[in-house]
Design a protein around this motif. Structure first.
Motif, PDB file in Angstrom:
ATOM      1  N   GLY A   9      16.172  25.284  58.676  1.00 10.64           N
ATOM      2  CA  GLY A   9      15.657  24.393  59.618  1.00 10.64           C
ATOM      3  C   GLY A   9      16.380  25.423  60.605  1.00 10.64           C
ATOM      4  N   GLY A  10      16.634  24.729  61.853  1.00  7.76           N
ATOM      5  CA  GLY A  10      16.492  24.951  62.677  1.00  7.76           C
ATOM      6  C   GLY A  10      15.447  24.580  63.850  1.00  7.76           C
ATOM      7  N   LEU A  11      15.400  25.898  65.608  1.00 10.09           N
ATOM      8  CA  LEU A  11      14.399  25.341  66.281  1.00 10.09           C
ATOM      9  C   LEU A  11      13.099  25.950  65.904  1.00 10.09           C
ATOM     10  CD1 LEU A  11      13.782  24.408  69.542  1.00 10.09           C
ATOM     11  CD2 LEU A  11      14.561  26.276  70.058  1.00 10.09           C
ATOM     12  N   GLY A  12      11.842  24.883  65.801  1.00  4.54           N
ATOM     13  CA  GLY A  12      10.471  25.167  66.043  1.00  4.54           C
ATOM     14  C   GLY A  12      10.198  24.661  66.860  1.00  4.54           C
ATOM     15  N   GLN A  13       8.681  25.896  67.655  1.00  8.09           N
ATOM     16  CA  GLN A  13       8.001  25.509  68.542  1.00  8.09           C
ATOM     17  C   GLN A  13       6.712  24.396  68.285  1.00  8.09           C
ATOM     18  OE1 GLN A  13       6.952  28.114  70.850  1.00  8.09           O
ATOM     19  NE2 GLN A  13       9.141  29.064  71.856  1.00  8.09           N
ATOM     20  N   PRO A  14       6.415  24.167  69.537  1.00  8.62           N
ATOM     21  CA  PRO A  14       5.103  22.540  69.253  1.00  8.62           C
ATOM     22  C   PRO A  14       4.525  23.670  69.320  1.00  8.62           C
ATOM     23  CG  PRO A  14       6.368  21.453  70.618  1.00  8.62           C
ATOM     24  CD  PRO A  14       6.949  23.676  70.949  1.00  8.62           C
ATOM     25  N   GLY A  15       3.661  23.093  67.001  1.00  5.15           N
ATOM     26  CA  GLY A  15       2.322  23.990  66.644  1.00  5.15           C
ATOM     27  C   GLY A  15       2.950  25.426  65.898  1.00  5.15           C
ATOM     28  N   GLY A  16       4.149  25.349  66.060  1.00  3.79           N
ATOM     29  CA  GLY A  16       4.552  26.398  64.977  1.00  3.79           C
ATOM     30  C   GLY A  16       4.912  25.501  64.167  1.00  3.79           C
ATOM     31  N   SER A  17       5.883  26.763  62.933  1.00  2.00           N
ATOM     32  CA  SER A  17       6.038  26.497  61.699  1.00  2.00           C
ATOM     33  C   SER A  17       7.399  26.794  61.039  1.00  2.00           C
ATOM     34  CB  SER A  17       5.031  27.463  60.373  1.00  2.00           C
ATOM     35  OG  SER A  17       3.723  27.358  60.981  1.00  2.00           O
ATOM     36  N   LEU A  18       7.363  25.836  60.154  1.00  2.00           N
ATOM     37  CA  LEU A  18       9.559  26.190  59.559  1.00  2.00           C
ATOM     38  C   LEU A  18       9.017  26.284  58.120  1.00  2.00           C
ATOM     39  CD1 LEU A  18      11.903  24.247  62.243  1.00  2.00           C
ATOM     40  CD2 LEU A  18      11.586  26.850  61.621  1.00  2.00           C
ATOM     41  N   ARG A  19      10.104  26.892  57.623  1.00  3.24           N
ATOM     42  CA  ARG A  19       9.350  26.546  55.758  1.00  3.24           C
ATOM     43  C   ARG A  19      11.000  25.900  55.292  1.00  3.24           C
ATOM     44  NH1 ARG A  19       6.581  28.929  51.246  1.00  3.24           N
ATOM     45  NH2 ARG A  19       8.483  29.714  50.354  1.00  3.24           N
ATOM     46  N   LEU A  20      11.334  25.077  55.068  1.00  3.90           N
ATOM     47  CA  LEU A  20      12.691  24.196  54.117  1.00  3.90           C
ATOM     48  C   LEU A  20      13.072  25.139  52.622  1.00  3.90           C
ATOM     49  CD1 LEU A  20      13.255  20.636  55.910  1.00  3.90           C
ATOM     50  CD2 LEU A  20      13.852  23.762  56.761  1.00  3.90           C
ATOM     51  N   SER A  21      13.877  24.777  52.084  1.00  7.88           N
ATOM     52  CA  SER A  21      13.804  25.410  50.540  1.00  7.88           C
ATOM     53  C   SER A  21      15.141  24.819  50.122  1.00  7.88           C
ATOM     54  CB  SER A  21      13.898  26.841  50.612  1.00  7.88           C
ATOM     55  OG  SER A  21      14.430  27.321  49.409  1.00  7.88           O
ATOM     56  N   CYS A  22      15.423  24.139  49.160  1.00  4.16           N
ATOM     57  CA  CYS A  22      16.241  22.840  48.787  1.00  4.16           C
ATOM     58  C   CYS A  22      16.844  24.248  46.873  1.00  4.16           C
ATOM     59  CB  CYS A  22      15.906  21.274  48.648  1.00  4.16           C
ATOM     60  SG  CYS A  22      16.897  20.896  47.875  1.00  4.16           S
ATOM     61  N   THR A  23      17.600  24.258  47.044  1.00  9.11           N
ATOM     62  CA  THR A  23      17.709  24.326  45.603  1.00  9.11           C
ATOM     63  C   THR A  23      19.019  23.798  44.762  1.00  9.11           C
ATOM     64  OG1 THR A  23      17.095  26.823  46.060  1.00  9.11           O
ATOM     65  CG2 THR A  23      18.732  26.721  43.686  1.00  9.11           C
ATOM     66  N   ALA A  24      18.853  23.264  43.659  1.00 12.96           N
ATOM     67  CA  ALA A  24      19.954  22.388  43.226  1.00 12.96           C
ATOM     68  C   ALA A  24      20.486  23.284  41.963  1.00 12.96           C
ATOM     69  CB  ALA A  24      19.332  21.600  41.405  1.00 12.96           C
ATOM     70  N   SER A  25      21.609  23.161  41.982  1.00 10.94           N
ATOM     71  CA  SER A  25      22.742  24.449  41.411  1.00 10.94           C
ATOM     72  C   SER A  25      23.841  23.603  40.695  1.00 10.94           C
ATOM     73  CB  SER A  25      23.262  25.818  42.553  1.00 10.94           C
ATOM     74  OG  SER A  25      24.296  25.167  43.267  1.00 10.94           O
ATOM     75  N   GLY A  26      24.423  24.307  39.470  1.00  9.24           N
ATOM     76  CA  GLY A  26      25.218  23.703  38.406  1.00  9.24           C
ATOM     77  C   GLY A  26      25.117  23.448  37.247  1.00  9.24           C
ATOM     78  N   SER A  27      24.694  22.578  36.642  1.00  7.33           N
ATOM     79  CA  SER A  27      24.967  21.982  35.269  1.00  7.33           C
ATOM     80  C   SER A  27      23.834  21.206  35.758  1.00  7.33           C
ATOM     81  CB  SER A  27      26.063  20.977  35.060  1.00  7.33           C
ATOM     82  OG  SER A  27      27.541  21.868  34.729  1.00  7.33           O
ATOM     83  N   VAL A  28      22.401  22.169  35.721  1.00  3.62           N
ATOM     84  CA  VAL A  28      21.646  21.047  35.700  1.00  3.62           C
ATOM     85  C   VAL A  28      20.803  21.070  34.641  1.00  3.62           C
ATOM     86  CG1 VAL A  28      19.115  21.582  36.933  1.00  3.62           C
ATOM     87  CG2 VAL A  28      21.041  21.489  38.203  1.00  3.62           C
ATOM     88  N   LEU A  29      20.049  20.201  33.544  1.00  2.00           N
ATOM     89  CA  LEU A  29      19.747  20.412  31.787  1.00  2.00           C
ATOM     90  C   LEU A  29      17.602  20.338  32.688  1.00  2.00           C
ATOM     91  CD1 LEU A  29      19.664  20.154  29.321  1.00  2.00           C
ATOM     92  CD2 LEU A  29      19.658  18.015  29.566  1.00  2.00           C
ATOM     93  N   SER A  30      17.411  19.635  33.208  1.00  2.00           N
ATOM     94  CA  SER A  30      16.555  19.174  33.864  1.00  2.00           C
ATOM     95  C   SER A  30      16.068  18.391  35.509  1.00  2.00           C
ATOM     96  CB  SER A  30      15.668  18.396  33.258  1.00  2.00           C
ATOM     97  OG  SER A  30      16.037  16.775  32.947  1.00  2.00           O
ATOM     98  N   ILE A  31      15.414  18.803  36.213  1.00  2.00           N
ATOM     99  CA  ILE A  31      14.625  18.167  36.995  1.00  2.00           C
ATOM    100  C   ILE A  31      13.586  17.672  37.087  1.00  2.00           C
ATOM    101  CG2 ILE A  31      14.769  18.527  39.543  1.00  2.00           C
ATOM    102  CD1 ILE A  31      15.703  20.829  39.714  1.00  2.00           C
ATOM    103  N   GLY A  32      13.283  16.260  37.263  1.00  2.00           N
ATOM    104  CA  GLY A  32      12.495  15.519  37.266  1.00  2.00           C
ATOM    105  C   GLY A  32      11.491  15.429  38.485  1.00  2.00           C
ATOM    106  N   ASP A  33      11.039  14.446  39.785  1.00  2.00           N
ATOM    107  CA  ASP A  33      10.578  14.575  40.990  1.00  2.00           C
ATOM    108  C   ASP A  33      11.650  14.780  42.110  1.00  2.00           C
ATOM    109  OD1 ASP A  33       8.981  11.149  40.767  1.00  2.00           O
ATOM    110  OD2 ASP A  33       8.344  12.995  39.842  1.00  2.00           O
ATOM    111  N   MET A  34      10.688  16.291  42.705  1.00  2.00           N
ATOM    112  CA  MET A  34      12.263  15.766  43.940  1.00  2.00           C
ATOM    113  C   MET A  34      10.778  15.981  45.533  1.00  2.00           C
ATOM    114  SD  MET A  34      12.865  19.872  42.378  1.00  2.00           S
ATOM    115  CE  MET A  34      13.573  20.356  43.868  1.00  2.00           C
ATOM    116  N   GLY A  35      11.942  15.577  46.150  1.00  2.16           N
ATOM    117  CA  GLY A  35      11.460  15.606  47.593  1.00  2.16           C
ATOM    118  C   GLY A  35      12.075  15.765  49.093  1.00  2.16           C
ATOM    119  N   TRP A  36      11.652  15.250  50.098  1.00  2.65           N
ATOM    120  CA  TRP A  36      11.972  15.731  51.332  1.00  2.65           C
ATOM    121  C   TRP A  36      12.137  14.110  52.128  1.00  2.65           C
ATOM    122  CZ3 TRP A  36      14.387  19.879  52.979  1.00  2.65           C
ATOM    123  CH2 TRP A  36      14.468  21.336  51.587  1.00  2.65           C
TER     124      TRP A  36
END
Length: 127
Positions: A9-36
């Protein structure tokens, strides 16, 4: 224990781009749907984009054509690429995932499927 950790996250300019990332950690057996999701001050949390295990995606009308969502199952990661940013995209963005966690008690394995949320990351679009 399972955690979703967001970054990008952070500051972006109008017309610009940003990229968000999210990682699951810990005792993960499986992951179904993900979203923002996002929540602006004084407003309800709203869905931005979701992606299923077969990579079927859904995007909110407000971001169609500008945002894309993808996932890397090997890394337990979901990414939101935000292009053509607008001031109205300013919000706190939250990652969400349907995770099956595991743990063992005296060598007996247990599983539980739950929805997890990240801590949120601020995105501000301003010139």
């Amino acid at each position: 224990q399972v955690q979703l950790v967001e970054s990008g996250g952070g500051l972006g300019q109008p017309g610009g781009s940003l990229r968000l990332s999210c990682t699951a950690s810990g005792s993960v057996l499986s992951i179904g749907d993900m979203g923002w999701y996002r929540q602006a001050p004084g407003k309800q949390r709203e869905v931005v984009a979701t992606i299923s295990t077969d990579n079927t995606t859904h995007l909110a009308d407000a971001v169609k054509g500008r945002f894309t969502i993808s996932r890397d199952n090997a890394k337990n990661t979901v990414i939101l690429q935000m292009n053509s940013l607008k001031p109205e995209d300013t919000s706190v963005y939250y990652c969400n995932a349907d995770v099956t966690a595991y743990w063992d008690v005296d060598d007996v394995f247990h599983f539980k499927r739950s929805h997890y949320w990240g801590q949120g990351t601020q995105v501000t679009v301003s010139s």
